[in-house]
Design a protein around this motif. Structure first.
Motif, PDB file in Angstrom:
ATOM      1  N   THR A  50       1.315  -1.074   0.128  1.00 41.31           N
ATOM      2  CA  THR A  50       0.225   0.229   0.252  1.00 41.31           C
ATOM      3  C   THR A  50       1.090   1.469  -0.313  1.00 41.31           C
ATOM      4  OG1 THR A  50      -2.142  -1.267   1.404  1.00 41.31           O
ATOM      5  CG2 THR A  50      -2.116   1.209   0.793  1.00 41.31           C
ATOM      6  N   HIS A  51       2.392   1.118   0.766  1.00 38.15           N
ATOM      7  CA  HIS A  51       2.940   2.984   0.723  1.00 38.15           C
ATOM      8  C   HIS A  51       3.762   1.778  -0.703  1.00 38.15           C
ATOM      9  CE1 HIS A  51       6.138   5.300   2.087  1.00 38.15           C
ATOM     10  NE2 HIS A  51       6.468   4.125   2.330  1.00 38.15           N
ATOM     11  N   LEU A  52       3.779   1.436  -1.282  1.00 40.41           N
ATOM     12  CA  LEU A  52       5.270   1.837  -2.212  1.00 40.41           C
ATOM     13  C   LEU A  52       3.808   1.997  -2.995  1.00 40.41           C
ATOM     14  CD1 LEU A  52       7.585  -1.016  -1.529  1.00 40.41           C
ATOM     15  CD2 LEU A  52       8.254   1.392  -1.331  1.00 40.41           C
ATOM     16  N   ALA A  58       2.164  12.127  -4.881  1.00 41.02           N
ATOM     17  CA  ALA A  58       3.132  12.844  -5.424  1.00 41.02           C
ATOM     18  C   ALA A  58       4.097  13.481  -5.333  1.00 41.02           C
ATOM     19  CB  ALA A  58       2.572  13.765  -6.613  1.00 41.02           C
ATOM     20  N   ASP A  59       3.790  13.874  -3.748  1.00 40.14           N
ATOM     21  CA  ASP A  59       5.032  15.121  -2.984  1.00 40.14           C
ATOM     22  C   ASP A  59       4.918  14.189  -1.494  1.00 40.14           C
ATOM     23  OD1 ASP A  59       1.655  15.268  -1.478  1.00 40.14           O
ATOM     24  OD2 ASP A  59       2.334  17.182  -0.481  1.00 40.14           O
ATOM     25  N   LYS A  60       4.506  13.315  -1.798  1.00 41.09           N
ATOM     26  CA  LYS A  60       4.928  12.250  -0.588  1.00 41.09           C
ATOM     27  C   LYS A  60       5.782  10.701  -0.888  1.00 41.09           C
ATOM     28  CE  LYS A  60       3.821  10.304   4.399  1.00 41.09           C
ATOM     29  NZ  LYS A  60       2.799   9.601   5.076  1.00 41.09           N
ATOM     30  N   PRO A  61       6.730  10.590  -1.048  1.00 44.55           N
ATOM     31  CA  PRO A  61       7.447   9.603  -1.456  1.00 44.55           C
ATOM     32  C   PRO A  61       7.392   8.001  -0.994  1.00 44.55           C
ATOM     33  CG  PRO A  61       9.222  10.370   0.088  1.00 44.55           C
ATOM     34  CD  PRO A  61       8.123  11.680   0.392  1.00 44.55           C
ATOM     35  N   PRO A  62       7.459   7.648  -1.734  1.00 48.27           N
ATOM     36  CA  PRO A  62       7.490   7.274  -3.177  1.00 48.27           C
ATOM     37  C   PRO A  62       6.135   7.556  -3.650  1.00 48.27           C
ATOM     38  CG  PRO A  62       6.845   5.122  -2.745  1.00 48.27           C
ATOM     39  CD  PRO A  62       6.915   5.792  -1.415  1.00 48.27           C
ATOM     40  N   PRO A  63       6.681   8.163  -5.605  1.00 45.73           N
ATOM     41  CA  PRO A  63       5.456   8.741  -6.202  1.00 45.73           C
ATOM     42  C   PRO A  63       4.472   7.360  -5.863  1.00 45.73           C
ATOM     43  CG  PRO A  63       7.639   9.651  -6.581  1.00 45.73           C
ATOM     44  CD  PRO A  63       8.214   8.565  -5.742  1.00 45.73           C
ATOM     45  N   PRO A  64       3.196   8.195  -6.675  1.00 42.68           N
ATOM     46  CA  PRO A  64       2.673   7.060  -7.018  1.00 42.68           C
ATOM     47  C   PRO A  64       2.954   6.263  -8.190  1.00 42.68           C
ATOM     48  CG  PRO A  64       1.310   9.344  -7.149  1.00 42.68           C
ATOM     49  CD  PRO A  64       2.587   9.032  -6.708  1.00 42.68           C
ATOM     50  N   PRO A  65       2.556   5.167  -8.445  1.00 37.67           N
ATOM     51  CA  PRO A  65       3.674   3.974  -9.694  1.00 37.67           C
ATOM     52  C   PRO A  65       2.963   4.191 -11.099  1.00 37.67           C
ATOM     53  CG  PRO A  65       2.177   2.862  -8.448  1.00 37.67           C
ATOM     54  CD  PRO A  65       2.002   4.394  -7.644  1.00 37.67           C
ATOM     55  N   TYR A  66       2.709   5.480 -11.390  1.00 37.65           N
ATOM     56  CA  TYR A  66       2.030   6.224 -13.020  1.00 37.65           C
ATOM     57  C   TYR A  66       3.020   6.721 -13.984  1.00 37.65           C
ATOM     58  CZ  TYR A  66      -2.323   4.962 -10.369  1.00 37.65           C
ATOM     59  OH  TYR A  66      -3.369   5.397  -9.860  1.00 37.65           O
ATOM     60  N   GLU A  67       3.308   6.596 -15.175  1.00 37.66           N
ATOM     61  CA  GLU A  67       3.872   6.979 -15.879  1.00 37.66           C
ATOM     62  C   GLU A  67       4.404   8.475 -15.815  1.00 37.66           C
ATOM     63  OE1 GLU A  67       5.849   7.102 -20.406  1.00 37.66           O
ATOM     64  OE2 GLU A  67       4.808   5.136 -19.661  1.00 37.66           O
ATOM     65  N   SER A  68       3.086   9.609 -16.071  1.00 36.85           N
ATOM     66  CA  SER A  68       3.209  10.457 -16.072  1.00 36.85           C
ATOM     67  C   SER A  68       3.320  11.362 -14.585  1.00 36.85           C
ATOM     68  CB  SER A  68       1.518  11.059 -16.379  1.00 36.85           C
ATOM     69  OG  SER A  68       0.287  10.459 -14.826  1.00 36.85           O
ATOM     70  N   VAL A  69       3.245  10.700 -14.044  1.00 36.97           N
ATOM     71  CA  VAL A  69       4.075  11.130 -12.207  1.00 36.97           C
ATOM     72  C   VAL A  69       5.017  11.431 -12.708  1.00 36.97           C
ATOM     73  CG1 VAL A  69       4.089  10.790  -9.890  1.00 36.97           C
ATOM     74  CG2 VAL A  69       1.895  10.725 -11.272  1.00 36.97           C
ATOM     75  N   TYR A  70       6.028  10.299 -12.785  1.00 35.31           N
ATOM     76  CA  TYR A  70       7.403  10.020 -13.124  1.00 35.31           C
ATOM     77  C   TYR A  70       8.237  10.759 -13.830  1.00 35.31           C
ATOM     78  CZ  TYR A  70       8.125   6.786  -9.511  1.00 35.31           C
ATOM     79  OH  TYR A  70       7.858   6.137  -8.233  1.00 35.31           O
ATOM     80  N   ARG A  71       7.225  11.536 -15.398  1.00 31.49           N
ATOM     81  CA  ARG A  71       7.359  12.198 -16.438  1.00 31.49           C
ATOM     82  C   ARG A  71       7.381  13.431 -16.068  1.00 31.49           C
ATOM     83  NH1 ARG A  71       6.795   8.943 -21.427  1.00 31.49           N
ATOM     84  NH2 ARG A  71       8.217  10.563 -22.664  1.00 31.49           N
ATOM     85  N   GLY A  72       7.023  13.517 -15.002  1.00 33.07           N
ATOM     86  CA  GLY A  72       7.079  15.370 -15.186  1.00 33.07           C
ATOM     87  C   GLY A  72       5.453  15.671 -14.329  1.00 33.07           C
ATOM     88  N   ASP A  73       4.442  15.263 -15.570  1.00 34.49           N
ATOM     89  CA  ASP A  73       3.523  15.904 -15.075  1.00 34.49           C
ATOM     90  C   ASP A  73       2.828  15.786 -13.284  1.00 34.49           C
ATOM     91  OD1 ASP A  73       3.702  15.733 -17.515  1.00 34.49           O
ATOM     92  OD2 ASP A  73       2.251  14.310 -18.317  1.00 34.49           O
ATOM     93  N   GLU A  74       2.186  17.385 -13.791  1.00 34.01           N
ATOM     94  CA  GLU A  74       1.914  17.203 -11.910  1.00 34.01           C
ATOM     95  C   GLU A  74       0.169  16.348 -12.130  1.00 34.01           C
ATOM     96  OE1 GLU A  74       0.936  21.257 -12.687  1.00 34.01           O
ATOM     97  OE2 GLU A  74       2.938  21.959 -12.231  1.00 34.01           O
ATOM     98  N   GLN A  75      -0.195  15.967 -13.009  1.00 32.13           N
ATOM     99  CA  GLN A  75      -1.541  15.085 -12.317  1.00 32.13           C
ATOM    100  C   GLN A  75      -1.765  13.741 -13.695  1.00 32.13           C
ATOM    101  OE1 GLN A  75      -4.921  17.581 -13.403  1.00 32.13           O
ATOM    102  NE2 GLN A  75      -4.450  17.528 -15.808  1.00 32.13           N
ATOM    103  N   LEU A 159      10.907   2.359  -5.115  1.00 34.22           N
ATOM    104  CA  LEU A 159      10.722   0.974  -4.354  1.00 34.22           C
ATOM    105  C   LEU A 159      11.693   0.325  -3.368  1.00 34.22           C
ATOM    106  CD1 LEU A 159       8.944  -1.106  -7.561  1.00 34.22           C
ATOM    107  CD2 LEU A 159       7.950   1.245  -5.491  1.00 34.22           C
ATOM    108  N   LYS A 160      12.893   0.432  -4.283  1.00 36.97           N
ATOM    109  CA  LYS A 160      14.334   0.216  -3.544  1.00 36.97           C
ATOM    110  C   LYS A 160      14.470   1.020  -2.513  1.00 36.97           C
ATOM    111  CE  LYS A 160      17.281  -0.412  -7.151  1.00 36.97           C
ATOM    112  NZ  LYS A 160      17.924  -0.508  -8.092  1.00 36.97           N
ATOM    113  N   LYS A 161      14.127   2.179  -2.572  1.00 38.34           N
ATOM    114  CA  LYS A 161      14.836   3.245  -1.450  1.00 38.34           C
ATOM    115  C   LYS A 161      13.648   2.962  -0.176  1.00 38.34           C
ATOM    116  CE  LYS A 161      15.594   7.653  -0.699  1.00 38.34           C
ATOM    117  NZ  LYS A 161      16.061   9.073  -1.571  1.00 38.34           N
TER     118      LYS A 161
END
Length: 206
Positions: A50-52, A58-75, A159-161
């Motif tokens: 649940t945590h990972l 998006a402001d609390k690590p780790p970010p939610p596992p969506y490509e858009s979030v990891y590639r810099g989109d705000e939503q 995920l590792k971190k």
């Protein structure tokens, strides 16, 4: 945990680990070792999951596992999400109902799509349909290049971190190495097929 443990034991019985690159095998063994260490069922793995992977902040690590979030989109549900969805639709898939409204660029759905492409490619080869098989193979390569490879290593690092269990650390290690291995194998197969067709065409010209 008991079901997961049973699945990993089956992998070991089939000597699957020996057929895989070492880093990938090490990741899977780490997952298996964690499961074997659990003497009784508890919520530790569910809490870590649940945590990972179910976070929506998006402001609390780790970010939610969506490509858009990891590639810099705000939503989520951005242009990147739509691009991913187009890949699914072109392959004849509509994942909205199957995944209960989950955004199409969730890592689980993207990897599931790759699994689908591999199954369809294998089916085409078994049916001696080389054209269709190569179409699926090319789609695998493009989807990796355009999407999965652009962010999955960042996700695995997170995920590792932030993982509290060795299970998800092992999952991250095996996933990043599997994607690298898959991409390399596709490149090799495409090169092999290209050489075959070039040699065939040259022989026809002689």
């Amino acid at each position: 945990i008991s079901v997961l443990n049973k699945n990993f034991n089956e992998l070991e019985k089939q000597n699957i680990y020996r057929t895989l690159p070492k880093n990938m095998s090490d990741g899977l063994k780490s997952m298996s070792k964690y499961l074997q260490s659990k003497l009784k069922e508890d919520d530790e793995l569910l809490i870590d999951y649940t945590h990972l992977l179910r976070s929506y902040r998006a402001d609390k690590p780790p970010p939610p596992p969506y490509e858009s979030v990891y590639r810099g989109d705000e939503q989520v549900f951005s242009a990147i999400t739509s691009q991913v969805q187009q890949y699914y639709l072109k392959s004849g898939l509509d994942i909205i109902d199957e995944y209960h409204g989950e955004p199409p660029d969730h890592i689980g759905i993207e990897l599931d799509f790759m699994s689908y492409l591999c199954r369809m490619e294998a089916k085409a080869w078994n049916n001696n349909d080389e054209t269709e098989a190569q179409t699926y193979l090319d789609t695998e390569k493009l989807f990796l290049k355009d999407h999965i490879l652009t962010w999955i290593f960042l996700l695995c690092e997170q995920l590792k971190k932030h993982s509290k269990t060795e299970f998800y650390k092992g999952l991250a290690i095996s996933t990043e190495n599997w994607v690298t291995f898959d991409n390399e194998q596709i490149t090799i197969i495409q090169g092999f097929l290209k050489n075959i067709y070039c040699n065939t065409n040259n022989n026809l010209l002689i």
